[in-house]
Every structure is written in structure tokens, then in C-alpha cells.
Write an enzyme that holds these catalytic residues in place. Structure first.
Site, PDB file in Angstrom:
ATOM      1  N   ARG A  46     -23.943   4.742   2.968  1.00 56.52           N
ATOM      2  CA  ARG A  46     -24.299   3.319   2.058  1.00 56.52           C
ATOM      3  C   ARG A  46     -23.881   4.909   1.516  1.00 56.52           C
ATOM      4  O   ARG A  46     -23.347   4.788   0.237  1.00 56.52           O
ATOM      5  CB  ARG A  46     -25.651   3.237   0.994  1.00 56.52           C
ATOM      6  CG  ARG A  46     -26.632   3.494  -0.029  1.00 56.52           C
ATOM      7  CD  ARG A  46     -27.778   2.079   0.049  1.00 56.52           C
ATOM      8  NE  ARG A  46     -28.540   2.883   0.350  1.00 56.52           N
ATOM      9  CZ  ARG A  46     -29.434   3.680   0.494  1.00 56.52           C
ATOM     10  NH1 ARG A  46     -29.013   4.509  -0.253  1.00 56.52           N
ATOM     11  NH2 ARG A  46     -30.458   3.981   1.792  1.00 56.52           N
ATOM     12  N   TYR A  98     -16.072 -10.816 -21.237  1.00 64.42           N
ATOM     13  CA  TYR A  98     -16.337 -11.608 -19.849  1.00 64.42           C
ATOM     14  C   TYR A  98     -17.521 -11.846 -19.575  1.00 64.42           C
ATOM     15  O   TYR A  98     -17.993 -11.078 -19.985  1.00 64.42           O
ATOM     16  CB  TYR A  98     -16.201 -10.235 -19.058  1.00 64.42           C
ATOM     17  CG  TYR A  98     -16.439 -10.444 -17.187  1.00 64.42           C
ATOM     18  CD1 TYR A  98     -15.353 -12.439 -16.672  1.00 64.42           C
ATOM     19  CD2 TYR A  98     -17.147 -10.589 -16.781  1.00 64.42           C
ATOM     20  CE1 TYR A  98     -15.649 -13.032 -15.497  1.00 64.42           C
ATOM     21  CE2 TYR A  98     -17.933 -11.316 -15.563  1.00 64.42           C
ATOM     22  CZ  TYR A  98     -16.503 -12.404 -15.026  1.00 64.42           C
ATOM     23  OH  TYR A  98     -16.945 -13.158 -13.544  1.00 64.42           O
ATOM     24  N   ASP A 170     -13.532  -2.343 -19.534  1.00 64.30           N
ATOM     25  CA  ASP A 170     -12.918  -2.724 -18.726  1.00 64.30           C
ATOM     26  C   ASP A 170     -11.109  -2.941 -19.223  1.00 64.30           C
ATOM     27  O   ASP A 170     -10.821  -3.629 -19.256  1.00 64.30           O
ATOM     28  CB  ASP A 170     -13.929  -4.288 -18.834  1.00 64.30           C
ATOM     29  CG  ASP A 170     -13.716  -4.685 -17.692  1.00 64.30           C
ATOM     30  OD1 ASP A 170     -12.666  -5.312 -17.152  1.00 64.30           O
ATOM     31  OD2 ASP A 170     -14.838  -5.758 -18.086  1.00 64.30           O
ATOM     32  N   LYS A 195      -9.925  -8.911  -9.066  1.00 67.08           N
ATOM     33  CA  LYS A 195      -8.602  -9.509  -9.526  1.00 67.08           C
ATOM     34  C   LYS A 195      -7.221  -9.039  -9.567  1.00 67.08           C
ATOM     35  O   LYS A 195      -6.939  -9.137  -8.266  1.00 67.08           O
ATOM     36  CB  LYS A 195      -9.137  -9.706 -11.011  1.00 67.08           C
ATOM     37  CG  LYS A 195      -9.869  -9.829 -11.450  1.00 67.08           C
ATOM     38  CD  LYS A 195     -10.353 -11.299 -11.469  1.00 67.08           C
ATOM     39  CE  LYS A 195     -12.506 -11.656 -11.237  1.00 67.08           C
ATOM     40  NZ  LYS A 195     -13.165 -11.310 -13.185  1.00 67.08           N
TER      41      LYS A 195
HETATM   42  C1  LIG Z   1     -14.706 -10.835 -12.934  1.00 67.73           C
HETATM   43  C2  LIG Z   1     -14.449 -10.061 -13.744  1.00 67.73           C
HETATM   44  C3  LIG Z   1     -15.172  -8.765 -13.909  1.00 67.73           C
HETATM   45  C4  LIG Z   1     -16.750  -8.489 -12.568  1.00 67.73           C
HETATM   46  O1  LIG Z   1     -16.270  -8.948 -11.430  1.00 67.73           O
HETATM   47  P1  LIG Z   1     -16.573  -9.163 -10.243  1.00 67.73           P
HETATM   48  O2  LIG Z   1     -16.085  -8.406  -9.123  1.00 67.73           O
HETATM   49  O3  LIG Z   1     -16.447 -10.904 -10.829  1.00 67.73           O
HETATM   50  O4  LIG Z   1     -18.954  -8.828  -9.700  1.00 67.73           O
HETATM   51  C5  LIG Z   1     -15.964  -8.127 -15.076  1.00 67.73           C
HETATM   52  N1  LIG Z   1     -15.023  -7.826 -15.790  1.00 67.73           N
HETATM   53  C6  LIG Z   1     -13.974  -8.853 -16.348  1.00 67.73           C
HETATM   54  C7  LIG Z   1     -12.884  -9.124 -17.200  1.00 67.73           C
HETATM   55  C8  LIG Z   1     -13.723  -9.776 -15.089  1.00 67.73           C
HETATM   56  O5  LIG Z   1     -12.694 -10.623 -14.984  1.00 67.73           O
END
Ligand SMILES: *Cc1c(COP(=O)(O)O)cnc(C)c1O
Length: 379
Positions: A46, A98, A170, A195
Site C-alpha cells: 500500500r 467533469y 485537472d 484517458k
Molecule cells: C475521467 C475523468 C476524471 C476521473 O478519472 P477516473 O480515472 O475515471 O476516476 C477526472 N477528470 C476528468 C477531466 C476526467 O475526464
């Protein structure tokens, strides 16, 4: 080192035990100690895992960060940042955020007495009006989803820092290939590795990076206390994905540009949202802070109805109707019916997100085939 070379080499050494060129999957929960407290830097998985450590070094290099940590998901990375706050603290956030972040902020953390406000950050002065002496964080998302608005990171950071608040970006929509927020004033950069970074629709993972050692220590403490760590197999897949991040991003951007122009000239399309257009309201800022304009775009058809949108969505053969983005295969989404369905319609439409708005995550297929698919789906 430049980006592509870093993607392949930063933080990556042949395995010291065997010389394996690929970072091994250290599928282990614990590590044997020679004596109580005498170990090789790894105690319990962890807290630390060698496959994860390599990925963290590699990703940190791509964001020009001194420190970086990987998480079990993008959401758990976001959660870790908010968990630094105390009851009574305030966060000023980008308005068209998001959906998962909006839900986490308003439905999980507000009940602990943390206050969130959501402002249109295209105009940085809106941020100034929302700041108070309780504001501890400014949360930026740029480009925004699905309207592809651009926030001027440097200007917003300057305002936030005047109030002593930390700035988080982000950076999921851009990937480290298109923009590096820490270089232009951000304190923390966050990714959904799920992504573009991992890029192959096979991993859920998050990442936080910073140049501030005290922040990194807090992230490590919260992560180790709460436990949202990624598994070693997923770290291996992310490392493998990153080896082609620069090549994929180049193709995403090229295909995105061609499709944006194709749609703009289409008689049945009334509006295309893509920051690379010279008449995009934030084009100059996009040009200043991004290396290229990405493969995400949205469009509205002349017949702006739910019925028309549904018909188009049913007709796609190559673009797959799915949540998520940034993978090698092209995806299409319908924000009004999918990701943004929980936002009240009046509020949605006020921001330009009409019923027929379709979002594309343009993949790396041959663009002629993607355009042919759009042609028959829109007809
Ligand atoms: C998908 C996404 C998230 C969340 O990420 P996960 O890996 O699905 O938990 C946060 N911010 C943006 C802009 C996203 O596209």
C-alpha cells in the site's frame, strides 16, 4: 531531454536483478526484511511498490514535476487533494467541470463542511470575485468538458496566489503532451491516467504531481492512510501506454483538426467547439498554453433536437457510443443524455450544452474512415 525521449526513458532502468528491459510487474503485497526495520526501501505494497515507483518517476518527468504519485483512479487522486482541507475551508472551481468531480465535491465533501463555488473561469476576474480568506484551493479544468472552453492558467494562478490559495489543474483533457500546468503557475497537476496517458481503454488510474515537497508529503500520508493505490499490473500497462503517448497525441491532434474543419464546413452542422479555431473565444490563450489543440471536440447539428441527436448517435459505425475519452479508438458521447444528465436543463442550455450536442473523442484511426463515418451518421 525532450518529451518523446522522456516518455521512453525517464525513470526507467533495466531491472537490476535480471536486466529485463521492461519494468517487471512486482505482484507482491509485502517485502521480506533482513532484520526488524532493515529493508530495501519497500515495506508493504500500500505504501510502496517498485512498478508503481517507476511509473511515478516517469510521469513526474513528463509533467516537469519533482514529485508524483499514482492512485487507484482519477477520482481517488482528486479525493486526496480535497482531503487536505478542513471543515470551513472553501474551494473555487471551474463551472463546467467533469461530472464526477462535481458529484464528489457537492455530494461527498460538502457534508463535511467544505464549501465549493463554481465560476466561469474564461474570465479570470470571476475568480477574483469568488475568492475569500477561507479559499484554500482553486480547481481548474481546461479545456472544459464538453464545451472546450479554455481557462488562462497563469492569470488564474496569479489571482489565487494573491489570496494564498493553492492551484490545482485537472490536466486530463490535455495530457502532459499538450500542456504542463506546473510550468505556468499551478501548484498541483492532476490526471485521470485512464484517458490519454494509459490510452488503450484498459486501465483506471489517477496521478498527482507537484514541485512542493510539503504537498507531496501530505498526498503520501493521505494515500497511505486511505489506501487508494493502483495495482502493479495496471502500472505496467500505463508504462507501456506512455511509450507511445507522444505519437498517439500527434495523431489525435491531426485527426481532431481535420474533423473539426470538416464539421465546420458541413451544411447540417451549426456549431463546432474546438479551441484550434481562430474564432474560438479563447483561441489566443489556448495557443499560449497548449502545444496543440487536442482530439476532443463537440458539435451541434442544424436540427438541434434530442430526436436528431439520438438518430445520429445510432448511426455511427466506427465511433463507439461510450463514456470516457482519450483512447486509441474513436468514441462519441451525448452529454445531455449521459455525462451531464444530472445537470438541470435550463442550467445546461445556458452554458451552450443543448440536447443535440455531440462530443467526439477522436482516435488514431485513418481520418478518411472517420470522416466517412461522420458523413453517413449526420446525413
Ligand atoms: C475521467 C475523468 C476524471 C476521473 O478519472 P477516473 O480515472 O475515471 O476516476 C477526472 N477528470 C476528468 C477531466 C476526467 O475526464
Amino acid at each position: 531531454m525532450k518529451f518523446g525521449t522522456k516518455a521512453l526513458h525517464a525513470g526507467i532502468e533495466p531491472d537490476p536483478a535480471t536486466g529485463a528491459i521492461m519494468t517487471p510487474v512486482y505482484q507482491t503485497s509485502t517485502y521480506v526484511q533482513e532484520e526488524s526495520g532493515v529493508h530495501k526501501g519497500y515495506e508493504y505494497a500500500r505504501t510502496q511498490n517498485p512498478t508503481r515507483s517507476v511509473l511515478e518517476k516517469n510521469l513526474s518527468a513528463l509533467e516537469n514535476a519533482r514529485f508524483g504519485r499514482c492512485f487507484a483512479s482519477g477520482m481517488s487522486a482528486i479525493e486526496t487533494v480535497i482531503k487536505m482541507l478542513n471543515t470551513g475551508d472553501e474551494v473555487v472551481s471551474t463551472a463546467d467541470l467533469y461530472g464526477g468531480s462535481y458529484r464528489l465535491f457537492t455530494q461527498v465533501f460538502e457534508k463535511y463542511g467544505i464549501k465549493f463555488s463554481f465560476v466561469d473561469m474564461q474570465d479570470a476576474s470571476n475568480v477574483a470575485s469568488a475568492m475569500s480568506d477561507k479559499t484554500k484551493l482553486v480547481w481548474i479544468e481546461t479545456p472544459t468538458n464538453p464545451m472546450l472552453n479554455i481557462v488562462d492558467i497563469e492569470s488564474v494562478a496569479e489571482i489565487a496566489h494573491r489570496y494564498g490559495a493553492k492551484v490545482v489543474v485537472d490536466n486530463t483533457f490535455s495530457s502532459p503532451y499538450l500542456q504542463n500546468p506546473l510550468d505556468i503557475g499551478a501548484d498541483i497537476v492532476m490526471h485521470s491516467v485512464t484517458k490519454y496517458i494509459a490510452g488503450h481503454s484498459d486501465v483506471i488510474m489517477g496521478f498527482l504531481a507537484t514541485n512542493d515537497e510539503a504537498l507531496d508529503h501530505q498526498f503520501g500520508f493521505i494515500q497511505n492512510s486511505s489506501g487508494a493505490v493502483p495495482g502493479p499490473q495496471d502500472c505496467f500497462l500505463a508504462l507501456r501506454g506512455i511509450k507511445t503517448l507522444h505519437l498517439r497525441m500527434q495523431r489525435h491532434c491531426e485527426n481532431g483538426e481535420q474533423i473539426a474543419h470538416y464539421l465546420k464546413n458541413h451544411p447540417n452542422v451549426s456549431k463546432v467547439y474546438w479551441p484550434g479555431f481562430e474564432d474560438h473565444p479563447n483561441h489566443e490563450i489556448a495557443k499560449k498554453q497548449m502545444r496543440a489543440f487536442g482530439g476532443m471536440l463537440s458539435f451541434i447539428q442544424s436540427e438541434d433536437t434530442l430526436k436528431k441527436a439520438e438518430k445520429t448517435l445510432r448511426s455511427f459505425k466506427l465511433f463507439s457510443l461510450a463514456e470516457s475519452l482519450g483512447a486509441v479508438e474513436s468514441l462519441v458521447g451525448h452529454p445531455a443524455g449521459m455525462t451531464h444528465a444530472s445537470i438541470p436543463k435550463v442550467k445546461r442550455i445556458a452554458g451552450g450544452l443543448t440536447d443535440s450536442l455531440i462530443r467526439l473523442s477522436v482516435g488514431i484511426e485513418d481520418v478518411e474512415d472517420l470522416i466517412a463515418d461522420l458523413e453517413q451518421a449526420i446525413a
